[in-house]
Design an enzyme around this catalytic site. Structure first.
Site, PDB file in Angstrom:
ATOM      1  N   ARG A  69       1.716 -36.149 -83.903  1.00  0.00           N
ATOM      2  CA  ARG A  69       0.418 -36.820 -83.895  1.00  0.00           C
ATOM      3  C   ARG A  69      -0.596 -35.877 -83.253  1.00  0.00           C
ATOM      4  O   ARG A  69      -0.989 -36.053 -82.109  1.00  0.00           O
ATOM      5  CB  ARG A  69       0.554 -38.109 -83.090  1.00  0.00           C
ATOM      6  CG  ARG A  69      -0.634 -39.032 -83.228  1.00  0.00           C
ATOM      7  CD  ARG A  69      -0.446 -40.245 -82.392  1.00  0.00           C
ATOM      8  NE  ARG A  69      -0.027 -39.872 -81.039  1.00  0.00           N
ATOM      9  CZ  ARG A  69       0.502 -40.701 -80.161  1.00  0.00           C
ATOM     10  NH1 ARG A  69       0.733 -41.930 -80.478  1.00  0.00           N
ATOM     11  NH2 ARG A  69       0.837 -40.298 -78.939  1.00  0.00           N
ATOM     12  N   LYS A 176      21.136 -36.593 -77.616  1.00  0.00           N
ATOM     13  CA  LYS A 176      21.492 -37.617 -76.655  1.00  0.00           C
ATOM     14  C   LYS A 176      20.230 -38.036 -75.894  1.00  0.00           C
ATOM     15  O   LYS A 176      19.294 -37.237 -75.836  1.00  0.00           O
ATOM     16  CB  LYS A 176      22.575 -37.116 -75.705  1.00  0.00           C
ATOM     17  CG  LYS A 176      22.111 -35.929 -74.823  1.00  0.00           C
ATOM     18  CD  LYS A 176      22.909 -35.804 -73.578  1.00  0.00           C
ATOM     19  CE  LYS A 176      22.297 -36.507 -72.420  1.00  0.00           C
ATOM     20  NZ  LYS A 176      21.262 -35.796 -71.683  1.00  0.00           N
ATOM     21  N   HIS A 206      24.496 -30.724 -76.029  1.00  0.00           N
ATOM     22  CA  HIS A 206      24.338 -29.259 -76.037  1.00  0.00           C
ATOM     23  C   HIS A 206      25.418 -28.536 -75.228  1.00  0.00           C
ATOM     24  O   HIS A 206      25.622 -27.337 -75.396  1.00  0.00           O
ATOM     25  CB  HIS A 206      22.928 -28.851 -75.598  1.00  0.00           C
ATOM     26  CG  HIS A 206      22.672 -28.921 -74.136  1.00  0.00           C
ATOM     27  ND1 HIS A 206      22.402 -30.085 -73.476  1.00  0.00           N
ATOM     28  CD2 HIS A 206      22.652 -27.954 -73.188  1.00  0.00           C
ATOM     29  CE1 HIS A 206      22.221 -29.832 -72.190  1.00  0.00           C
ATOM     30  NE2 HIS A 206      22.366 -28.536 -71.991  1.00  0.00           N
ATOM     31  N   LYS A 210      27.798 -24.456 -75.635  1.00  0.00           N
ATOM     32  CA  LYS A 210      27.891 -23.365 -74.653  1.00  0.00           C
ATOM     33  C   LYS A 210      29.174 -22.572 -74.890  1.00  0.00           C
ATOM     34  O   LYS A 210      30.242 -23.152 -75.081  1.00  0.00           O
ATOM     35  CB  LYS A 210      27.880 -23.934 -73.221  1.00  0.00           C
ATOM     36  CG  LYS A 210      26.539 -24.567 -72.824  1.00  0.00           C
ATOM     37  CD  LYS A 210      26.562 -25.045 -71.386  1.00  0.00           C
ATOM     38  CE  LYS A 210      25.332 -25.865 -71.041  1.00  0.00           C
ATOM     39  NZ  LYS A 210      24.192 -25.113 -70.561  1.00  0.00           N
ATOM     40  N   GLU A 244      22.814 -29.612 -60.177  1.00  0.00           N
ATOM     41  CA  GLU A 244      21.530 -28.977 -60.482  1.00  0.00           C
ATOM     42  C   GLU A 244      20.720 -28.873 -59.206  1.00  0.00           C
ATOM     43  O   GLU A 244      20.797 -29.769 -58.355  1.00  0.00           O
ATOM     44  CB  GLU A 244      20.754 -29.812 -61.499  1.00  0.00           C
ATOM     45  CG  GLU A 244      21.423 -29.879 -62.848  1.00  0.00           C
ATOM     46  CD  GLU A 244      20.559 -30.635 -63.852  1.00  0.00           C
ATOM     47  OE1 GLU A 244      19.911 -29.973 -64.662  1.00  0.00           O
ATOM     48  OE2 GLU A 244      20.535 -31.866 -63.801  1.00  0.00           O
ATOM     49  N   ASP A 263      22.867 -40.123 -68.007  1.00  0.00           N
ATOM     50  CA  ASP A 263      22.254 -38.877 -68.474  1.00  0.00           C
ATOM     51  C   ASP A 263      23.292 -37.772 -68.665  1.00  0.00           C
ATOM     52  O   ASP A 263      23.183 -36.973 -69.596  1.00  0.00           O
ATOM     53  CB  ASP A 263      21.190 -38.436 -67.446  1.00  0.00           C
ATOM     54  CG  ASP A 263      20.427 -37.192 -67.873  1.00  0.00           C
ATOM     55  OD1 ASP A 263      20.115 -37.086 -69.068  1.00  0.00           O
ATOM     56  OD2 ASP A 263      20.150 -36.330 -67.013  1.00  0.00           O
ATOM     57  N   HIS A 268      27.993 -35.071 -71.323  1.00  0.00           N
ATOM     58  CA  HIS A 268      28.477 -33.720 -70.989  1.00  0.00           C
ATOM     59  C   HIS A 268      29.811 -33.748 -70.228  1.00  0.00           C
ATOM     60  O   HIS A 268      30.754 -33.044 -70.576  1.00  0.00           O
ATOM     61  CB  HIS A 268      27.461 -32.967 -70.133  1.00  0.00           C
ATOM     62  CG  HIS A 268      26.079 -32.904 -70.726  1.00  0.00           C
ATOM     63  ND1 HIS A 268      25.845 -32.841 -72.072  1.00  0.00           N
ATOM     64  CD2 HIS A 268      24.861 -32.883 -70.140  1.00  0.00           C
ATOM     65  CE1 HIS A 268      24.544 -32.784 -72.284  1.00  0.00           C
ATOM     66  NE2 HIS A 268      23.926 -32.812 -71.141  1.00  0.00           N
ATOM     67  N   LYS A 366      21.154 -34.163 -59.090  1.00  0.00           N
ATOM     68  CA  LYS A 366      19.958 -33.314 -59.083  1.00  0.00           C
ATOM     69  C   LYS A 366      19.607 -33.001 -57.630  1.00  0.00           C
ATOM     70  O   LYS A 366      19.985 -33.728 -56.721  1.00  0.00           O
ATOM     71  CB  LYS A 366      18.810 -34.043 -59.758  1.00  0.00           C
ATOM     72  CG  LYS A 366      19.099 -34.286 -61.246  1.00  0.00           C
ATOM     73  CD  LYS A 366      17.859 -34.335 -62.081  1.00  0.00           C
ATOM     74  CE  LYS A 366      18.159 -34.603 -63.541  1.00  0.00           C
ATOM     75  NZ  LYS A 366      18.442 -33.413 -64.350  1.00  0.00           N
TER      76      LYS A 366
HETATM   77  C1  BG6 Z   1      20.414 -32.631 -70.135  1.00  0.00           C
HETATM   78  C2  BG6 Z   1      20.031 -33.670 -69.113  1.00  0.00           C
HETATM   79  O1  BG6 Z   1      21.260 -33.183 -71.103  1.00  0.00           O
HETATM   80  O2  BG6 Z   1      21.073 -31.546 -69.489  1.00  0.00           O
HETATM   81  C3  BG6 Z   1      19.175 -33.074 -68.037  1.00  0.00           C
HETATM   82  O3  BG6 Z   1      19.316 -34.715 -69.759  1.00  0.00           O
HETATM   83  C4  BG6 Z   1      19.822 -31.843 -67.441  1.00  0.00           C
HETATM   84  O4  BG6 Z   1      18.902 -34.033 -67.018  1.00  0.00           O
HETATM   85  C5  BG6 Z   1      20.254 -30.882 -68.546  1.00  0.00           C
HETATM   86  O5  BG6 Z   1      18.888 -31.218 -66.582  1.00  0.00           O
HETATM   87  C6  BG6 Z   1      21.035 -29.715 -67.983  1.00  0.00           C
HETATM   88  O6  BG6 Z   1      21.331 -28.788 -68.980  1.00  0.00           O
HETATM   89  P1  BG6 Z   1      21.840 -27.327 -68.618  1.00  0.00           P
HETATM   90  O7  BG6 Z   1      22.184 -26.714 -69.912  1.00  0.00           O
HETATM   91  O8  BG6 Z   1      20.688 -26.656 -67.908  1.00  0.00           O
HETATM   92  O9  BG6 Z   1      22.997 -27.498 -67.694  1.00  0.00           O
END
Ligand code: BG6
Length: 515
Positions: A69, A176, A206, A210, A244, A263, A268, A366
């Site tokens: 948009r 996701k 994702h 990796k 993180e 999340d 993951h 986090k």
């Molecule tokens: C995402 C989460 O799927 O993965 C995020 O929604 C997170 O909260 C991220 O920060 C971390 O990805 P990576 O590849 O940096 O470990």
């Protein structure tokens, strides 16, 4: 008599079409990106597409269409992509490569509720078919909030975009979170599968893209050394950590009400658990690989006492390196009464003969002390003839798969302290690092996954059954936490999470590894 050899043909069996080392190059196609203004598109998707193009893994006529948009022309969108590429491309910016890619960039302005915009999208794809030779193949990448999936899928269908002509293919990519519990995941799946056939739906987790995560399969199944001890006879417990150091950044709208467990653990970490614990698949084809992962996920058992076997926390203000950072409740866009957790830890069991009695501890958070993702398989103590005082500084043997950063594998075992005539034994480590063992840097997860979508190669994409099984594990935990109606325990930013998480381990006589 043997027939003469045709020297125009390549007779090296190692270079036959079955040679799995040959580069896989996508055929003619377009990618339509929804959500081009989002963080993911800018930081990961656009650079990954450029990097694939730069590596020669996309066809010369490859086209990228942005949909948003915004009152933009093709040129404006091109500039957005160029900026993202300049800032983040892994393979470096090359003007010639960029010019070739930019030739195939288009923009379609519009909102998700506007059928005319989708008609224009159809016209644009037709134009690209003729001018760039995309052969009508297209992947629709929905990098948008799941709340809009249904509408976009319906519009794509109404505009005739989900039904390709002839041999052409149409695929949809969804990111996701796949729902926020079992029920919503099913609803979401019904919507998407109502429009696209199951084998045209690519769900992105994702972590599976990796290199180090794929290496779990190589480590376990290409070697003879580890598999015989990869079971309850030898393994004491497994720790899977994704820590993180960053906070929620600008993602308050997404994160508040979702929390760390939905999340990260639901997707993951449960995928990492599945790859670590599954039996050897018949092959690495999608069907065989998914079948083994699903068996493990179906065998996951929650402990009876969820209060003792889970922990949740929320970051309070503190330090990230030298910088003072605010607590979660003071972050912009977060409800000051929010009970969303930014740290979650759970203890799970796996009800199979291989893993009976072996706890799998999963934690994520986090604003922790450091960014690190790893899987630590910790072994039982050996029955040794050494006296306790000779092995005071000997911990348990461990294999640690370092997913990121500093990708590699560490093995920890005991060694005689040199010169000690009392035969003292102490922990030492042996290390494999990707950085020193290989010269090429690893592709980004999204490079691999986008290429697989365009090749229609599904092993690295969870299918709906896996998503459902993962929600079945998490739903009772979320429900238990919701019933408690209490604030998650605060932990200072820059530390290693709430005390309750350490207590959870201590009750079992164990400690979290300090990465
Ligand atoms: C995402 C989460 O799927 O993965 C995020 O929604 C997170 O909260 C991220 O920060 C971390 O990805 P990576 O590849 O940096 O470990």
């Amino acid at each position: 008599m043997t027939p003469p050899v045709d020297i125009t043909k390549d007779h090296n069996p190692l270079r036959s079409p079955l040679d799995k080392r040959l580069p896989r190059i996508a055929g003619p196609c377009s990618v339509v990106l929804f959500g081009v203004t989002g963080d993911l598109a800018r930081k990961k998707l656009m650079p990954a597409i450029y990097d694939l193009f730069h590596r020669g893994l996309l066809p010369p006529g490859f086209s990228l269409v942005g949909f948003a948009r915004r009152d933009w022309e093709d040129q404006d969108f091109m500039q957005i992509v160029k900026d993202a590429v300049r800032e983040r491309a892994r393979t470096g910016f090359d003007e010639k490569v960029w010019t070739n890619l930019a030739d195939g960039i288009r923009f379609v302005p519009g909102t998700f509720d506007d059928p005319k915009a989708f008609e224009f999208l159809a016209t644009t794809l037709k134009e690209l078919e003729q001018t760039r030779g995309t052969e009508g193949n297209a992947a629709f990448y929905l990098s948008i909030p799941p709340g809009s999936f249904a509408q976009v899928c319906e519009q794509l269908e109404a505009a005739g975009l989900t039904e390709p002509k002839g041999d052409a293919w149409r695929r949809v990519v969804i990111e996701k979170p796949f729902g926020h519990d079992l029920e919503s995941a099913r609803e979401l799946n019904d919507i998407v599968e109502g429009v696209f056939p199951a084998d045209s739906i690519f769900r992105i987790d994702h972590y599976l893209g990796k290199e180090t995560v794929q290496n779990i399969l190589a480590f376990r199944f290409a070697n003879e050394m580890f598999e015989p001890i990869w079971n309850a006879n030898h393994v004491d417990h497994v720790q899977i950590t994704m820590a993180e150091d960053i906070g929620i950044g600008g993602r308050a709208g997404y994160y508040d009400g979702i929390g760390a467990a939905r999340d990260v653990i639901q997707n993951h970490l449960l995928q990492l658990l599945a790859l670590t614990a599954m039996e050897q698949p018949l092959s690495f084809d999608a069907k065989d690989l998914r079948a083994e992962k699903e068996k493990v996920l179906a065998a996951v058992k929650l402990p009876g006492d969820l209060a003792a076997a889970t922990a949740r926390g929320q970051y309070a203000e503190g330090w990230q390196g030298a910088q003072k950072v605010p607590g979660f409740l003071a972050e912009e866009g977060i409800d000051p009464q929010s009970q969303t957790e930014t740290y979650a830890a759970v203890k799970l069991g796996i009800n199979t003969r291989r893993w009976a009695g072996v706890p799998f501890y999963l934690r994520t958070g986090k604003r922790l002390g450091k960014r690190v993702t790893e899987i630590a398989v910790v072994f039982k103590n050996a029955a040794t003839p050494f006296d306790a005082n000779q092995t005071e500084e000997l911990g348990r043997n461990a294999v640690v798969i370092r997913v990121q950063p500093d990708e590699g594998v560490t093995m920890r075992f005991g060694s005689k302290v040199p010169g000690s005539n009392s035969f003292e034994v102490r922990d030492v480590t042996m290390d494999f690092g990707y950085g020193s063992a290989f010269t090429d840097s690893s592709p980004e997860a999204y490079e691999r996954l986008i290429l697989d979508v365009l090749l229609g190669d599904p092993p690295l994409f969870p299918r709906h059954e896996e998503v459902e099984l993962s929600w079945r594990i998490l739903d009772p935990i979320e429900q238990f936490w919701a019933e408690q109606e209490c604030q998650p325990e605060q932990y200072e930013s820059g530390t290693w999470g709430p005390r309750t998480s350490d207590d959870m381990m201590a009750r079992d006589g164990r400690v979290w590894r300090m990465p």
